[in-house]
Design an enzyme around this catalytic site. Structure first.
Site, PDB file in Angstrom:
ATOM      1  N   LYS A 144       0.936  -1.028   0.072  1.00  0.00           N
ATOM      2  CA  LYS A 144       0.045   0.189   0.183  1.00  0.00           C
ATOM      3  C   LYS A 144       0.900   1.201   0.063  1.00  0.00           C
ATOM      4  O   LYS A 144       1.891   1.339   0.808  1.00  0.00           O
ATOM      5  CB  LYS A 144      -1.034  -0.275   1.171  1.00  0.00           C
ATOM      6  CG  LYS A 144      -1.904   1.149   1.453  1.00  0.00           C
ATOM      7  CD  LYS A 144      -2.767   0.898   2.556  1.00  0.00           C
ATOM      8  CE  LYS A 144      -3.852   1.887   2.502  1.00  0.00           C
ATOM      9  NZ  LYS A 144      -4.918   1.701   3.843  1.00  0.00           N
TER      10      LYS A 144
ATOM     11  N   SER B 127      -9.742   1.620   2.672  1.00  0.00           N
ATOM     12  CA  SER B 127      -8.767   2.555   1.869  1.00  0.00           C
ATOM     13  C   SER B 127      -7.837   1.607   1.099  1.00  0.00           C
ATOM     14  O   SER B 127      -7.034   2.005   0.162  1.00  0.00           O
ATOM     15  CB  SER B 127      -8.210   3.529   2.726  1.00  0.00           C
ATOM     16  OG  SER B 127      -7.272   2.906   3.500  1.00  0.00           O
TER      17      SER B 127
ATOM     18  N   SER C 247      -9.630  -0.759   7.047  1.00  0.00           N
ATOM     19  CA  SER C 247      -9.180  -0.540   5.675  1.00  0.00           C
ATOM     20  C   SER C 247      -8.369  -1.724   5.074  1.00  0.00           C
ATOM     21  O   SER C 247      -8.148  -1.787   3.953  1.00  0.00           O
ATOM     22  CB  SER C 247      -8.232   0.639   5.641  1.00  0.00           C
ATOM     23  OG  SER C 247      -8.936   1.959   5.542  1.00  0.00           O
TER      24      SER C 247
END
Ligand code: GLN
Length: 501
Positions: free
Chosen positions: A75, A150, A174
Protein backbone atom coordinates in the site's frame (compact mmCIF):
# COMPACT_ATOMS: atom_id res chain seq x y z
CA UNK A 1 2.26 -24.40 -15.72
CA UNK A 2 2.78 -21.58 -18.20
CA UNK A 3 4.32 -18.26 -17.23
CA UNK A 4 1.09 -16.42 -17.87
CA UNK A 5 -0.81 -18.55 -15.37
CA UNK A 6 1.81 -18.11 -12.60
CA UNK A 7 0.09 -15.03 -11.13
CA UNK A 8 -2.96 -17.16 -10.36
CA UNK A 9 -1.02 -18.98 -7.63
CA UNK A 10 -1.26 -18.22 -3.96
CA UNK A 11 1.82 -17.68 -1.79
CA UNK A 12 2.10 -21.27 -0.54
CA UNK A 13 1.80 -22.65 -4.08
CA UNK A 14 4.36 -20.20 -5.39
CA UNK A 15 6.81 -21.07 -2.61
CA UNK A 16 6.61 -24.72 -3.56
CA UNK A 17 7.40 -24.03 -7.22
CA UNK A 18 10.27 -21.73 -6.26
CA UNK A 19 11.75 -24.26 -3.85
CA UNK A 20 11.45 -27.09 -6.37
CA UNK A 21 13.25 -24.80 -8.84
CA UNK A 22 10.35 -25.11 -11.25
CA UNK A 23 10.51 -21.33 -11.62
CA UNK A 24 13.01 -18.69 -10.58
CA UNK A 25 12.21 -15.53 -8.65
CA UNK A 26 13.05 -13.28 -11.64
CA UNK A 27 10.75 -15.36 -13.86
CA UNK A 28 7.96 -14.93 -11.35
CA UNK A 29 8.49 -11.17 -11.29
CA UNK A 30 8.45 -10.93 -15.06
CA UNK A 31 5.22 -12.93 -15.26
CA UNK A 32 3.65 -10.72 -12.63
CA UNK A 33 4.86 -7.60 -14.38
CA UNK A 34 3.27 -8.79 -17.63
CA UNK A 35 0.04 -9.52 -15.84
CA UNK A 36 0.03 -6.01 -14.36
CA UNK A 37 0.75 -4.46 -17.75
CA UNK A 38 -2.14 -6.42 -19.22
CA UNK A 39 -4.82 -5.84 -16.64
CA UNK A 40 -3.95 -2.85 -14.51
CA UNK A 41 -5.02 -0.19 -17.00
CA UNK A 42 -8.57 -1.48 -16.38
CA UNK A 43 -8.13 -2.13 -12.66
CA UNK A 44 -6.06 0.81 -11.40
CA UNK A 45 -4.66 -1.14 -8.48
CA UNK A 46 -1.09 0.14 -8.74
CA UNK A 47 0.30 3.64 -8.46
CA UNK A 48 3.89 2.66 -9.27
CA UNK A 49 5.89 -0.45 -10.13
CA UNK A 50 9.68 -0.70 -10.19
CA UNK A 51 10.57 -3.87 -12.09
CA UNK A 52 14.28 -3.15 -12.28
CA UNK A 53 14.71 -2.59 -8.55
CA UNK A 54 12.64 -5.67 -7.76
CA UNK A 55 14.63 -7.82 -10.19
CA UNK A 56 17.81 -6.97 -8.29
CA UNK A 57 16.26 -8.42 -5.14
CA UNK A 58 14.85 -11.38 -7.07
CA UNK A 59 18.22 -12.31 -8.50
CA UNK A 60 19.68 -12.85 -5.04
CA UNK A 61 16.52 -14.16 -3.36
CA UNK A 62 17.07 -17.21 -1.15
CA UNK A 63 13.99 -19.31 -1.83
CA UNK A 64 14.47 -21.26 1.38
CA UNK A 65 13.77 -18.21 3.52
CA UNK A 66 10.18 -17.99 4.85
CA UNK A 67 8.97 -15.85 1.93
CA UNK A 68 12.01 -16.29 -0.34
CA UNK A 69 11.36 -14.91 -3.82
CA UNK A 70 7.71 -14.03 -3.16
CA UNK A 71 6.65 -10.61 -4.51
CA UNK A 72 4.35 -8.67 -2.17
CA UNK A 73 2.45 -5.52 -3.23
CA UNK A 74 2.62 -2.61 -0.80
CA UNK A 75 0.00 0.00 0.00
CA UNK A 76 1.37 3.39 -0.97
CA UNK A 77 1.37 4.77 2.57
CA UNK A 78 4.13 2.38 3.66
CA UNK A 79 7.70 3.49 3.04
CA UNK A 80 9.91 1.40 0.77
CA UNK A 81 13.36 2.93 0.36
CA UNK A 82 13.83 4.56 -3.03
CA UNK A 83 10.19 4.14 -4.05
CA UNK A 84 7.44 6.76 -4.24
CA UNK A 85 5.15 6.99 -1.21
CA UNK A 86 2.35 9.23 -2.40
CA UNK A 87 -0.31 8.22 0.14
CA UNK A 88 -2.65 8.85 -2.79
CA UNK A 89 -2.18 12.57 -2.23
CA UNK A 90 -1.07 15.43 -4.43
CA UNK A 91 0.93 16.76 -1.50
CA UNK A 92 3.32 13.77 -1.75
CA UNK A 93 3.12 13.25 -5.50
CA UNK A 94 6.88 13.59 -6.02
CA UNK A 95 8.05 12.20 -2.71
CA UNK A 96 10.41 9.23 -2.55
CA UNK A 97 11.00 7.25 0.62
CA UNK A 98 14.42 7.52 2.17
CA UNK A 99 14.09 4.38 4.31
CA UNK A 100 12.24 1.09 4.70
CA UNK A 101 9.34 0.76 7.12
CA UNK A 102 9.97 -2.01 9.64
CA UNK A 103 7.38 -4.21 7.90
CA UNK A 104 9.32 -3.81 4.66
CA UNK A 105 12.62 -4.64 6.36
CA UNK A 106 10.99 -7.73 7.83
CA UNK A 107 9.63 -8.78 4.44
CA UNK A 108 13.04 -8.31 2.85
CA UNK A 109 14.78 -10.20 5.68
CA UNK A 110 12.35 -13.05 5.00
CA UNK A 111 13.32 -13.05 1.32
CA UNK A 112 10.14 -11.39 0.04
CA UNK A 113 10.28 -8.78 -2.69
CA UNK A 114 8.22 -5.62 -2.15
CA UNK A 115 6.84 -5.10 -5.65
CA UNK A 116 4.62 -2.22 -6.61
CA UNK A 117 2.87 0.44 -4.56
CA UNK A 118 -0.92 0.22 -4.51
CA UNK A 119 -3.70 2.77 -4.70
CA UNK A 120 -5.54 4.03 -1.63
CA UNK A 121 -7.87 6.71 -0.43
CA UNK A 122 -5.80 9.81 0.25
CA UNK A 123 -3.90 9.21 3.51
CA UNK A 124 -6.04 6.08 3.98
CA UNK A 125 -9.14 8.18 4.66
CA UNK A 126 -12.07 6.47 3.00
CA UNK A 127 -13.79 3.21 2.15
CA UNK A 128 -13.68 3.11 -1.65
CA UNK A 129 -10.35 4.53 -3.02
CA UNK A 130 -12.52 7.26 -4.54
CA UNK A 131 -10.61 9.70 -2.33
CA UNK A 132 -7.35 8.85 -4.10
CA UNK A 133 -6.02 11.91 -5.92
CA UNK A 134 -4.94 9.64 -8.78
CA UNK A 135 -7.89 7.42 -9.69
CA UNK A 136 -10.48 5.02 -8.32
CA UNK A 137 -9.52 1.34 -8.24
CA UNK A 138 -12.04 -0.95 -9.92
CA UNK A 139 -13.49 -4.06 -8.34
CA UNK A 140 -12.32 -7.17 -10.25
CA UNK A 141 -15.81 -8.71 -9.88
CA UNK A 142 -17.48 -5.77 -11.60
CA UNK A 143 -15.35 -2.98 -12.98
CA UNK A 144 -18.07 -0.38 -12.50
CA UNK A 145 -17.93 -0.92 -8.73
CA UNK A 146 -15.47 0.15 -6.04
CA UNK A 147 -12.91 -2.25 -4.60
CA UNK A 148 -13.47 -0.87 -1.12
CA UNK A 149 -10.92 1.08 0.81
CA UNK A 150 -8.82 2.49 1.87
CA UNK A 151 -6.53 -0.42 0.82
CA UNK A 152 -8.56 -0.92 -2.37
CA UNK A 153 -5.49 -1.12 -4.60
CA UNK A 154 -3.97 -3.94 -2.55
CA UNK A 155 -7.31 -5.78 -2.48
CA UNK A 156 -7.97 -5.48 -6.22
CA UNK A 157 -4.37 -6.48 -7.03
CA UNK A 158 -4.74 -9.73 -5.07
CA UNK A 159 -8.26 -10.47 -6.34
CA UNK A 160 -7.26 -9.83 -9.97
CA UNK A 161 -4.09 -11.96 -9.70
CA UNK A 162 -1.90 -8.91 -10.09
CA UNK A 163 -0.29 -9.74 -6.75
CA UNK A 164 0.28 -12.97 -4.82
CA UNK A 165 -0.30 -11.07 -1.59
CA UNK A 166 -0.27 -7.48 -0.40
CA UNK A 167 0.09 -5.27 2.65
CA UNK A 168 -2.64 -2.87 3.68
CA UNK A 169 -3.16 -0.63 6.66
CA UNK A 170 -6.25 -0.69 8.85
CA UNK A 171 -7.30 2.27 10.99
CA UNK A 172 -11.03 1.60 10.97
CA UNK A 173 -11.34 -1.35 8.59
CA UNK A 174 -9.16 -0.55 5.61
CA UNK A 175 -7.65 -4.03 5.35
CA UNK A 176 -10.80 -6.01 6.13
CA UNK A 177 -13.46 -4.04 4.24
CA UNK A 178 -11.73 -4.02 0.83
CA UNK A 179 -10.83 -7.70 1.38
CA UNK A 180 -14.52 -8.35 1.93
CA UNK A 181 -15.62 -6.39 -1.15
CA UNK A 182 -13.13 -8.18 -3.42
CA UNK A 183 -13.45 -11.72 -2.06
CA UNK A 184 -10.04 -12.14 -0.42
CA UNK A 185 -8.69 -12.55 3.12
CA UNK A 186 -7.67 -9.50 5.16
CA UNK A 187 -6.28 -9.58 8.69
CA UNK A 188 -5.96 -6.68 11.11
CA UNK A 189 -3.56 -7.71 13.85
CA UNK A 190 -3.81 -6.64 17.48
CA UNK A 191 -2.66 -3.06 18.03
CA UNK A 192 1.10 -3.27 18.59
CA UNK A 193 1.52 -6.77 17.14
CA UNK A 194 3.03 -5.28 13.96
CA UNK A 195 5.35 -2.27 13.96
CA UNK A 196 3.99 1.03 12.64
CA UNK A 197 7.47 2.48 12.06
CA UNK A 198 7.58 3.86 8.52
CA UNK A 199 3.83 3.63 7.98
CA UNK A 200 2.46 7.10 7.28
CA UNK A 201 0.44 7.95 10.38
CA UNK A 202 -3.29 8.54 10.01
CA UNK A 203 -4.58 7.94 13.56
CA UNK A 204 -1.70 6.63 15.63
CA UNK A 205 -3.75 4.96 18.36
CA UNK A 206 -5.72 2.97 15.73
CA UNK A 207 -3.35 2.22 12.82
CA UNK A 208 -2.10 -1.32 12.13
CA UNK A 209 -0.60 -3.00 9.08
CA UNK A 210 -2.06 -6.32 7.96
CA UNK A 211 -1.75 -8.94 5.22
CA UNK A 212 -4.22 -9.23 2.32
CA UNK A 213 -4.10 -12.66 0.72
CA UNK A 214 -5.86 -15.25 -1.42
CA UNK A 215 -6.45 -17.56 1.52
CA UNK A 216 -6.08 -17.97 5.27
CA UNK A 217 -2.82 -19.93 5.19
CA UNK A 218 -1.13 -17.14 3.26
CA UNK A 219 -2.34 -14.61 5.85
CA UNK A 220 -0.69 -16.74 8.55
CA UNK A 221 2.54 -17.03 6.53
CA UNK A 222 2.75 -13.26 6.16
CA UNK A 223 1.83 -12.54 9.76
CA UNK A 224 4.64 -14.87 10.86
CA UNK A 225 7.05 -12.48 9.17
CA UNK A 226 5.37 -9.15 9.98
CA UNK A 227 4.66 -9.63 13.68
CA UNK A 228 7.07 -8.86 16.48
CA UNK A 229 8.43 -6.10 18.66
CA UNK A 230 10.38 -3.21 17.21
CA UNK A 231 12.64 -0.82 19.10
CA UNK A 232 11.52 1.92 16.69
CA UNK A 233 7.85 1.64 17.62
CA UNK A 234 7.35 2.06 21.35
CA UNK A 235 3.77 0.81 21.04
CA UNK A 236 4.87 -2.51 19.56
CA UNK A 237 4.29 -5.50 21.82
CA UNK A 238 7.06 -7.63 23.25
CA UNK A 239 5.07 -10.87 23.43
CA UNK A 240 6.60 -13.81 21.57
CA UNK A 241 5.23 -14.47 18.09
CA UNK A 242 3.70 -17.91 17.63
CA UNK A 243 4.12 -19.83 14.37
CA UNK A 244 0.68 -18.94 13.04
CA UNK A 245 0.91 -21.18 9.99
CA UNK A 246 1.93 -24.21 12.06
CA UNK A 247 -1.09 -23.71 14.31
CA UNK A 248 -3.62 -23.98 11.48
CA UNK A 249 -5.71 -27.11 11.11
CA UNK A 250 -6.99 -27.58 14.65
CA UNK A 251 -10.72 -28.17 14.67
CA UNK A 252 -13.13 -25.69 16.19
CA UNK A 253 -15.33 -28.07 18.16
CA UNK A 254 -16.48 -26.51 21.39
CA UNK A 255 -15.30 -23.00 20.53
CA UNK A 256 -17.86 -20.36 21.40
CA UNK A 257 -18.72 -17.74 18.79
CA UNK A 258 -20.68 -14.62 19.65
CA UNK A 259 -23.42 -13.12 17.53
CA UNK A 260 -24.07 -9.52 18.58
CA UNK A 261 -27.58 -8.61 19.63
CA UNK A 262 -27.15 -4.93 18.68
CA UNK A 263 -26.04 -5.75 15.13
CA UNK A 264 -29.62 -6.56 14.15
CA UNK A 265 -30.59 -2.93 13.60
CA UNK A 266 -27.51 -1.82 11.65
CA UNK A 267 -28.95 -1.60 8.16
CA UNK A 268 -27.47 -4.81 6.80
CA UNK A 269 -28.27 -5.60 3.15
CA UNK A 270 -30.61 -8.59 3.00
CA UNK A 271 -28.33 -10.73 0.82
CA UNK A 272 -25.38 -10.01 3.10
CA UNK A 273 -27.52 -10.93 6.09
CA UNK A 274 -28.57 -14.24 4.55
CA UNK A 275 -25.10 -15.21 3.35
CA UNK A 276 -23.59 -14.50 6.76
CA UNK A 277 -26.39 -16.37 8.53
CA UNK A 278 -25.59 -19.43 6.40
CA UNK A 279 -21.89 -19.02 7.19
CA UNK A 280 -22.65 -18.93 10.91
CA UNK A 281 -24.76 -22.09 10.57
CA UNK A 282 -21.81 -23.68 8.83
CA UNK A 283 -19.50 -22.77 11.72
CA UNK A 284 -22.04 -24.37 14.04
CA UNK A 285 -22.02 -27.52 11.91
CA UNK A 286 -18.25 -27.66 12.43
CA UNK A 287 -18.87 -27.87 16.16
CA UNK A 288 -18.76 -24.25 17.26
CA UNK A 289 -21.33 -23.11 19.76
CA UNK A 290 -23.16 -19.94 18.73
CA UNK A 291 -23.97 -17.62 21.62
CA UNK A 292 -25.70 -14.24 21.64
CA UNK A 293 -23.63 -11.48 23.20
CA UNK A 294 -24.42 -7.84 23.87
CA UNK A 295 -22.24 -4.85 22.98
CA UNK A 296 -24.43 -2.09 24.45
CA UNK A 297 -22.40 0.83 23.09
CA UNK A 298 -22.53 -0.29 19.46
CA UNK A 299 -24.56 2.74 18.39
CA UNK A 300 -21.78 5.11 19.50
CA UNK A 301 -18.98 3.31 17.70
CA UNK A 302 -18.94 5.24 14.43
CA UNK A 303 -19.31 8.63 16.11
CA UNK A 304 -16.49 7.91 18.57
CA UNK A 305 -14.21 6.75 15.78
CA UNK A 306 -14.80 9.80 13.61
CA UNK A 307 -14.04 12.11 16.53
CA UNK A 308 -10.86 10.31 17.60
CA UNK A 309 -9.56 9.43 14.13
CA UNK A 310 -10.01 12.97 12.82
CA UNK A 311 -8.47 14.48 15.98
CA UNK A 312 -5.38 12.32 15.59
CA UNK A 313 -5.26 12.91 11.84
CA UNK A 314 -5.37 16.67 12.27
CA UNK A 315 -2.25 16.44 14.43
CA UNK A 316 -0.46 13.85 12.27
CA UNK A 317 -1.05 15.75 9.03
CA UNK A 318 0.38 18.98 10.42
CA UNK A 319 3.78 17.75 9.22
CA UNK A 320 2.80 18.27 5.59
CA UNK A 321 3.67 21.94 5.55
CA UNK A 322 5.65 22.19 2.32
CA UNK A 323 8.81 23.03 4.25
CA UNK A 324 10.47 19.67 4.78
CA UNK A 325 9.07 17.61 1.94
CA UNK A 326 6.20 17.27 -0.47
CA UNK A 327 4.34 19.81 -2.52
CA UNK A 328 5.22 23.47 -2.00
CA UNK A 329 3.11 26.37 -3.28
CA UNK A 330 4.90 28.64 -5.69
CA UNK A 331 5.94 32.20 -4.87
CA UNK A 332 4.35 32.57 -1.42
CA UNK A 333 3.71 36.13 -0.28
CA UNK A 334 4.27 35.30 3.37
CA UNK A 335 4.82 32.31 5.64
CA UNK A 336 1.08 32.05 6.28
CA UNK A 337 0.34 32.26 2.57
CA UNK A 338 2.91 29.48 2.04
CA UNK A 339 1.18 27.16 4.51
CA UNK A 340 -2.30 28.01 3.35
CA UNK A 341 -1.72 27.54 -0.34
CA UNK A 342 0.54 24.50 0.05
CA UNK A 343 -2.10 22.67 2.04
CA UNK A 344 -5.06 23.98 0.05
CA UNK A 345 -3.43 22.78 -3.18
CA UNK A 346 -2.00 19.56 -1.75
CA UNK A 347 -4.90 18.00 0.15
CA UNK A 348 -8.15 16.70 -1.35
CA UNK A 349 -11.65 17.43 0.00
CA UNK A 350 -12.01 14.43 2.36
CA UNK A 351 -8.63 15.07 3.99
CA UNK A 352 -9.52 18.73 4.44
CA UNK A 353 -12.87 17.78 5.93
CA UNK A 354 -11.13 15.57 8.47
CA UNK A 355 -8.46 18.09 9.38
CA UNK A 356 -11.16 20.68 9.99
CA UNK A 357 -13.29 18.26 12.00
CA UNK A 358 -10.30 17.04 14.01
CA UNK A 359 -9.09 20.54 14.73
CA UNK A 360 -12.57 21.48 15.88
CA UNK A 361 -12.98 18.59 18.33
CA UNK A 362 -9.55 19.37 19.82
CA UNK A 363 -10.11 23.13 20.11
CA UNK A 364 -10.21 24.50 23.64
CA UNK A 365 -13.94 25.23 23.76
CA UNK A 366 -14.95 21.80 22.47
CA UNK A 367 -12.24 19.43 23.67
CA UNK A 368 -14.24 18.20 26.67
CA UNK A 369 -17.50 17.97 24.78
CA UNK A 370 -16.09 15.91 21.90
CA UNK A 371 -12.56 14.55 22.21
CA UNK A 372 -12.56 13.83 25.95
CA UNK A 373 -16.05 12.38 25.79
CA UNK A 374 -15.17 10.16 22.85
CA UNK A 375 -12.22 8.80 24.83
CA UNK A 376 -14.59 7.88 27.68
CA UNK A 377 -16.96 6.07 25.34
CA UNK A 378 -13.99 4.30 23.75
CA UNK A 379 -13.29 2.87 27.21
CA UNK A 380 -16.92 1.75 27.54
CA UNK A 381 -16.70 0.01 24.18
CA UNK A 382 -13.49 -1.68 25.31
CA UNK A 383 -15.31 -2.95 28.41
CA UNK A 384 -18.22 -4.22 26.28
CA UNK A 385 -15.75 -6.36 24.35
CA UNK A 386 -13.90 -7.50 27.46
CA UNK A 387 -17.22 -8.75 28.85
CA UNK A 388 -18.14 -10.42 25.55
CA UNK A 389 -14.80 -12.22 25.47
CA UNK A 390 -15.54 -13.67 28.90
CA UNK A 391 -18.33 -15.57 27.19
CA UNK A 392 -16.99 -16.29 23.70
CA UNK A 393 -13.75 -17.03 21.84
CA UNK A 394 -14.60 -14.78 18.90
CA UNK A 395 -17.34 -12.43 17.72
CA UNK A 396 -18.82 -13.04 14.28
CA UNK A 397 -20.61 -10.60 11.93
CA UNK A 398 -20.55 -9.37 8.35
CA UNK A 399 -17.42 -7.34 7.54
CA UNK A 400 -19.38 -4.73 5.60
CA UNK A 401 -23.15 -4.22 5.77
CA UNK A 402 -23.24 -3.95 1.97
CA UNK A 403 -21.38 -5.52 -0.97
CA UNK A 404 -19.34 -3.37 -3.37
CA UNK A 405 -21.26 -0.33 -4.56
CA UNK A 406 -21.19 1.54 -7.85
CA UNK A 407 -18.40 4.06 -8.25
CA UNK A 408 -19.78 7.45 -7.34
CA UNK A 409 -22.77 5.88 -5.62
CA UNK A 410 -21.93 7.05 -2.12
CA UNK A 411 -19.58 9.95 -2.78
CA UNK A 412 -22.19 12.62 -2.19
CA UNK A 413 -22.95 11.48 1.34
CA UNK A 414 -19.88 11.04 3.56
CA UNK A 415 -22.06 10.08 6.52
CA UNK A 416 -23.43 7.03 4.65
CA UNK A 417 -19.87 6.06 3.84
CA UNK A 418 -18.83 6.44 7.51
CA UNK A 419 -21.78 4.39 8.79
CA UNK A 420 -20.68 1.39 6.71
CA UNK A 421 -17.63 1.04 9.00
CA UNK A 422 -19.81 -0.12 11.90
CA UNK A 423 -18.49 -3.70 12.11
CA UNK A 424 -14.80 -3.06 11.56
CA UNK A 425 -14.16 0.06 13.66
CA UNK A 426 -14.50 -1.60 17.10
CA UNK A 427 -11.34 -3.67 16.53
CA UNK A 428 -9.34 -0.48 16.10
CA UNK A 429 -10.97 1.38 18.98
CA UNK A 430 -10.30 -1.52 21.35
CA UNK A 431 -7.00 -2.73 19.88
CA UNK A 432 -8.20 -6.30 19.30
CA UNK A 433 -7.61 -8.39 16.16
CA UNK A 434 -10.01 -9.08 13.29
CA UNK A 435 -10.13 -10.99 10.04
CA UNK A 436 -12.38 -10.95 6.98
CA UNK A 437 -12.73 -13.97 4.73
CA UNK A 438 -14.96 -14.78 1.75
CA UNK A 439 -18.25 -16.46 2.69
CA UNK A 440 -20.49 -16.13 -0.37
CA UNK A 441 -22.01 -13.69 -2.80
CA UNK A 442 -24.67 -11.10 -3.23
CA UNK A 443 -25.76 -10.06 -6.69
CA UNK A 444 -25.86 -6.81 -8.58
CA UNK A 445 -28.92 -5.76 -10.55
CA UNK A 446 -26.99 -6.88 -13.65
CA UNK A 447 -26.44 -10.32 -12.15
CA UNK A 448 -22.73 -9.95 -11.32
CA UNK A 449 -21.63 -11.87 -8.25
CA UNK A 450 -20.45 -9.55 -5.49
CA UNK A 451 -18.35 -11.07 -2.70
CA UNK A 452 -19.51 -11.01 0.92
CA UNK A 453 -17.02 -11.17 3.78
CA UNK A 454 -17.35 -12.95 7.10
CA UNK A 455 -15.83 -10.97 9.95
CA UNK A 456 -14.30 -12.54 13.04
CA UNK A 457 -13.03 -10.53 16.00
CA UNK A 458 -10.73 -12.03 18.59
CA UNK A 459 -9.30 -10.74 21.82
CA UNK A 460 -5.90 -9.06 21.91
CA UNK A 461 -3.10 -11.31 20.68
CA UNK A 462 -5.52 -14.07 19.74
CA UNK A 463 -4.62 -14.04 16.02
CA UNK A 464 -3.85 -17.76 16.11
CA UNK A 465 -7.40 -18.48 17.28
CA UNK A 466 -8.93 -16.27 14.58
CA UNK A 467 -6.83 -17.96 11.92
CA UNK A 468 -7.84 -21.37 13.28
CA UNK A 469 -11.54 -20.56 12.96
CA UNK A 470 -11.10 -18.89 9.58
CA UNK A 471 -9.07 -21.82 8.25
CA UNK A 472 -11.60 -24.39 9.46
CA UNK A 473 -14.33 -22.44 7.72
CA UNK A 474 -12.35 -21.93 4.55
CA UNK A 475 -11.18 -25.52 4.23
CA UNK A 476 -14.71 -26.86 4.54
CA UNK A 477 -16.19 -24.42 2.00
CA UNK A 478 -15.39 -23.43 -1.58
CA UNK A 479 -15.65 -19.66 -1.37
CA UNK A 480 -11.93 -18.89 -1.42
CA UNK A 481 -11.59 -20.88 -4.66
CA UNK A 482 -14.11 -18.69 -6.46
CA UNK A 483 -12.20 -16.33 -8.67
CA UNK A 484 -13.15 -12.89 -9.85
CA UNK A 485 -14.07 -12.49 -13.50
CA UNK A 486 -10.82 -10.54 -13.89
CA UNK A 487 -8.56 -13.15 -12.32
CA UNK A 488 -6.20 -15.10 -14.60
CA UNK A 489 -8.31 -16.81 -17.25
CA UNK A 490 -11.56 -15.33 -15.95
CA UNK A 491 -14.47 -17.31 -14.60
CA UNK A 492 -14.03 -21.04 -14.47
CA UNK A 493 -10.42 -21.47 -15.50
CA UNK A 494 -9.19 -21.49 -11.91
CA UNK A 495 -10.63 -24.95 -11.39
CA UNK A 496 -8.28 -26.43 -13.98
CA UNK A 497 -5.11 -25.23 -12.26
CA UNK A 498 -3.17 -28.06 -10.65
CA UNK A 499 -3.53 -28.07 -6.89
CA UNK A 500 -0.10 -27.76 -5.34
CA UNK A 501 -0.84 -27.71 -1.63
N1 GLN B 1 -13.17 3.90 6.30
C1 GLN B 1 -12.48 4.35 7.48
C2 GLN B 1 -12.13 5.80 7.35
O1 GLN B 1 -12.46 6.37 6.38
C3 GLN B 1 -11.28 3.50 7.77
C4 GLN B 1 -10.07 3.89 7.02
C5 GLN B 1 -8.87 3.08 7.40
O2 GLN B 1 -8.97 2.04 8.05
N2 GLN B 1 -7.71 3.58 7.00
O3 GLN B 1 -11.52 6.37 8.20
Amino acid sequence: MTASSLPALNVAELQLLLRQREVSAPEVLSALHERIAEIDPAMGAYLSVDLEGALKLAEVADVNLPLGGVPVAIKDNINVAGQPCTCGSRILRDYRSTYDATVIRRLKDAGAIPFGKTNLDEFAMGSSTENSSVRTTANPWDLSRVAGGSSGGSAAAVAADEAFAALGSDTGGSVRQPASLTGIVGLKPTYGRVSRFGVTAFASSLDQVGPMTKNVRDAALLLNVLAGSDAQDSTSLKEAVPDYAALLGRDIRGLRLGVVKEHAGQGIDSEVKNVVAVAIDHLASLGAEIVEVSLPHTDYTVAVYYVLATAEASANLARFDGVRYGHRAERPQSLLDHYQRTRAEGFGPEVKRRIILGTYVLSSGYYDAYYARALKIRELIRRDFARAFEQVDAVVSPTSPVPAWKMGGRQADPLQMYLADIFTIPANLTGICGISLPCGFGHSAGGERLPVGLHLLGKALDEARLLQIAYAYEQSTQWHQQRSSHSVGGVGEAASFPSLT
